[in-house]
Motif scaffolding. Structure first.
Motif, mmCIF file in Angstrom:
data_model
loop_
_atom_site.group_PDB
_atom_site.id
_atom_site.type_symbol
_atom_site.label_atom_id
_atom_site.label_comp_id
_atom_site.label_asym_id
_atom_site.label_seq_id
_atom_site.Cartn_x
_atom_site.Cartn_y
_atom_site.Cartn_z
ATOM 1 N N GLY A 139 23.049 34.674 44.731
ATOM 2 C CA GLY A 139 21.466 35.061 44.245
ATOM 3 C C GLY A 139 21.624 36.140 43.387
ATOM 4 N N ILE A 140 22.586 36.838 42.914
ATOM 5 C CA ILE A 140 22.583 37.762 41.711
ATOM 6 C C ILE A 140 23.896 37.557 40.944
ATOM 7 C CG2 ILE A 140 21.494 39.341 43.424
ATOM 8 C CD1 ILE A 140 23.640 41.497 42.635
ATOM 9 N N ASN A 141 23.725 37.930 39.748
ATOM 10 C CA ASN A 141 24.884 37.893 38.888
ATOM 11 C C ASN A 141 26.015 39.005 38.764
ATOM 12 O OD1 ASN A 141 26.700 37.188 36.718
ATOM 13 N ND2 ASN A 141 25.484 37.455 35.126
ATOM 14 N N LEU A 142 27.102 38.885 39.528
ATOM 15 C CA LEU A 142 27.853 39.924 39.661
ATOM 16 C C LEU A 142 28.757 40.135 38.599
ATOM 17 C CD1 LEU A 142 28.970 39.319 43.457
ATOM 18 C CD2 LEU A 142 27.476 41.165 42.628
ATOM 19 N N LYS A 191 41.377 48.435 55.562
ATOM 20 C CA LYS A 191 40.668 47.180 55.577
ATOM 21 C C LYS A 191 39.864 46.758 54.309
ATOM 22 C CE LYS A 191 40.409 47.298 60.700
ATOM 23 N NZ LYS A 191 41.101 46.152 60.815
ATOM 24 N N LEU A 192 39.776 45.407 53.958
ATOM 25 C CA LEU A 192 39.255 44.895 52.931
ATOM 26 C C LEU A 192 38.026 43.614 53.617
ATOM 27 C CD1 LEU A 192 39.171 44.505 49.872
ATOM 28 C CD2 LEU A 192 40.631 42.702 50.142
ATOM 29 N N TRP A 193 37.043 44.128 53.386
ATOM 30 C CA TRP A 193 35.508 43.448 53.783
ATOM 31 C C TRP A 193 35.033 42.531 52.617
ATOM 32 C CZ3 TRP A 193 35.222 45.008 59.155
ATOM 33 C CH2 TRP A 193 35.937 46.172 59.281
ATOM 34 N N GLU A 194 34.474 41.600 53.098
ATOM 35 C CA GLU A 194 33.218 40.974 52.321
ATOM 36 C C GLU A 194 31.989 41.480 52.171
ATOM 37 O OE1 GLU A 194 34.359 35.974 52.885
ATOM 38 O OE2 GLU A 194 33.306 37.088 54.250
ATOM 39 N N VAL A 195 31.577 41.660 51.080
ATOM 40 C CA VAL A 195 29.913 42.370 50.898
ATOM 41 C C VAL A 195 28.966 41.242 51.153
ATOM 42 C CG1 VAL A 195 28.365 43.939 49.686
ATOM 43 C CG2 VAL A 195 31.095 44.251 49.587
ATOM 44 N N TYR A 196 29.430 40.010 50.680
ATOM 45 C CA TYR A 196 28.215 38.916 50.685
ATOM 46 C C TYR A 196 28.844 37.775 51.758
ATOM 47 C CZ TYR A 196 26.244 41.202 46.524
ATOM 48 O OH TYR A 196 26.024 42.144 45.740
ATOM 49 N N GLY A 197 27.994 36.893 51.970
ATOM 50 C CA GLY A 197 28.294 35.802 52.913
ATOM 51 C C GLY A 197 28.119 36.234 54.246
ATOM 52 N N GLU A 439 22.863 46.080 42.510
ATOM 53 C CA GLU A 439 21.640 45.538 43.663
ATOM 54 C C GLU A 439 20.659 46.824 43.391
ATOM 55 O OE1 GLU A 439 21.275 43.236 45.524
ATOM 56 O OE2 GLU A 439 23.133 42.361 46.113
ATOM 57 N N THR A 440 19.379 46.640 43.617
ATOM 58 C CA THR A 440 18.442 47.312 43.459
ATOM 59 C C THR A 440 18.134 48.480 44.560
ATOM 60 O OG1 THR A 440 16.853 45.846 44.268
ATOM 61 C CG2 THR A 440 17.073 45.884 41.891
ATOM 62 N N SER A 441 18.498 48.001 45.816
ATOM 63 C CA SER A 441 18.318 48.991 47.010
ATOM 64 C C SER A 441 19.434 48.824 47.994
ATOM 65 C CB SER A 441 16.937 48.526 47.591
ATOM 66 O OG SER A 441 17.150 47.227 47.993
#
Length: 456
Positions: A139-142, A191-197, A439-441
């Motif tokens: 949903g946003i251009n990373l 640890k490595l985590w996903e921020v999305y999905g 991200e905005t917020s």
């Protein structure tokens, strides 16, 4: 009469004052006559002790001979040089030294064995891309280099990443895209985590025997460094989880940073507990430079001025600015009123350094040329004394965020320095707050309760 009474009281007998002669016979004494005969009639007013003989010294030799002359430095004839412990004492001493050697051996032994756990089923997707690939369906251009135009205050909790069993000490977002989150903890794991999905835990890196203090990605995110209290710095492969190399100088590393220049990605610096900043070359594993001017343990290293320089802060309550590869600081900032600043962040526009000061303030220093304190911008209202709570800026530079000792997330307005918002984020110290660069917020916090939280 008084003297006679005193003598009788003290030693039990006295000379009869009515008789003139001083024979030691029963007639001349009153009181304990036997004692008087035993002590040969000595009263309290006479000393019965002979002067002790003077200890003899070894003869000093001839003053003409420089080598053989002892003079006043000669030893006594009966002087003992060696104090030998008794058998029991020797036994005890042997036990203690054996224990110490054993302990030392364990610490000096090879570093903790490295292993990794993959928590997701498929490491690669249908196109053969690993999790390091930046997703395009969020949903946003990373991939954009532009920061959001306007940012807003985060209000509610979106997600909790839990998996660490002890306090989290640092979190870092994947370079430029921020689609992955790396965390290190006091449970010795990374640890490595996903921020999305699905926001899963992707991989755990195990390889330190003590709490991990700091982590740092390289520019591409393919590798990262970890610094821990077991005195080792380790270089890891983000994709395979393999430990590539280990570095140590037998001191505890407090912070670690890659040189952000593209052509210097093989070099990194670490602030150590022995007041030095040490520079290693990954290719050789050798120390190539030491910056040794601080008077206390080095807490932070921040690259400024297009990576030509870096700023370090230390327990000696000073801030020093260094040219890369020159081991003499060209700027030294220390005021009597200054406190130690164990967390420093560079603003997105590269103009300011936000320093978390131990007197419950965030101070702002210029990050170009003069490095002067901006007295108009001081952020107060939170309690951080004793904790290195990481500060961050919103991508559009309108807000400053920081955790505090009560587990709260504090948000200030950059222009007015007014404290806008406080959120109770963690049960224990909220040690780090990161604003997502695209991200905005969205703000990510981590705390000593072992949790990492996402706020929006």
């Amino acid at each position: 009469f008084l003297l006679t009474t005193l003598s009788t009281l003290l030693i039990g007998y006295a000379l009869d004052p009515s008789i003139d002669t001083q024979d030691v016979s029963s007639n001349n004494y009153i009181g304990a006559v036997d004692e008087a005969e035993k002590n040969k009639g000595l009263t309290v007013f006479e000393s019965g002790h002979k002067k002790s003989e003077k200890r003899k010294k070894i003869k000093g030799g001839d003053a003409g001979e420089i080598d053989g002359f002892l003079g006043p430095w000669a030893k006594y004839v009966d002087e003992k040089d060696v104090a030998k412990p008794s058998e029991d004492e020797q036994k005890e001493l042997d036990e203690i030294t054996a224990k110490r050697q054993k302990k030392g051996k364990n610490e000096e032994d090879a570093p903790a064995e490295e292993k990794t756990i993959l928590h997701v089923k498929d490491m690669y997707d249908y196109q053969g891309r690993s999790y390091l690939h930046v997703p395009q369906d969020v949903g946003i251009n990373l991939r954009s280099a532009e920061a959001p135009d306007k940012c807003y205050l985060p209000k509610k909790q979106l997600h909790v990443w839990s998996g660490h069993t002890k306090g989290v000490s640092a979190i870092r977002l994947f370079p430029s895209s921020g689609h992955l989150l790396l965390s290190c903890s006091m449970d010795c794991k990374i640890k490595l985590w996903e921020v999305y999905g699905e926001r899963r835990c992707i991989r755990t890196f195990i390889g330190h025997s003590k709490a991990v203090r700091d982590i740092c990605f390289n520019n591409t995110g393919t590798q990262f460094l970890s610094a821990a209290y077991d005195r080792y710095l380790k270089l890891w492969d983000s994709e395979t989880g393999q430990c590539i190399s280990r570095f140590t100088n037998r001191k505890v590393p407090y912070c670690v940073k890659f040189n952000p220049d593209e052509d210097k990605q093989n070099l990194f610096v670490a602030g150590m507990s022995d007041k030095k900043i040490v520079q290693w070359d990954i290719r050789t594993g050798e120390v190539v430079q030491e910056y040794d001017r601080h008077l206390g343990a080095v807490n932070t290293i921040t690259f400024v001025d297009e990576n030509r320089r870096f700023v370090s802060t230390s327990d000696d309550k000073s801030l020093r600015v260094w040219e890369w590869d020159i081991p003499v600081d060209f700027k030294y900032i220390a005021e009597p009123s200054m406190h130690s600043m164990p967390a420093v962040t560079l603003s997105p526009n590269g103009k300011w350094l936000a320093c978390q000061s131990m007197d419950n303030q965030i101070l702002i220093f210029g990050a170009q040329n003069r490095f002067r304190l901006n007295k108009k911008k001081v952020f107060k209202g939170h309690m951080v004394a004793g904790y290195a709570c990481q500060v961050d800026f919103s991508p559009d530079m309108s807000y400053v965020v920081s955790g505090d000792a009560d587990g709260k997330l504090n948000i200030w307005d950059w222009k007015t320095t007014k404290l806008y918002h406080r959120i109770k984020a963690h049960d224990k110290v909220c040690i780090s707050a990161l604003w997502h660069p695209h991200e905005t917020s969205k703000v990510i916090t981590c705390g000593w309760d072992g949790q990492i939280k996402l706020w929006d």
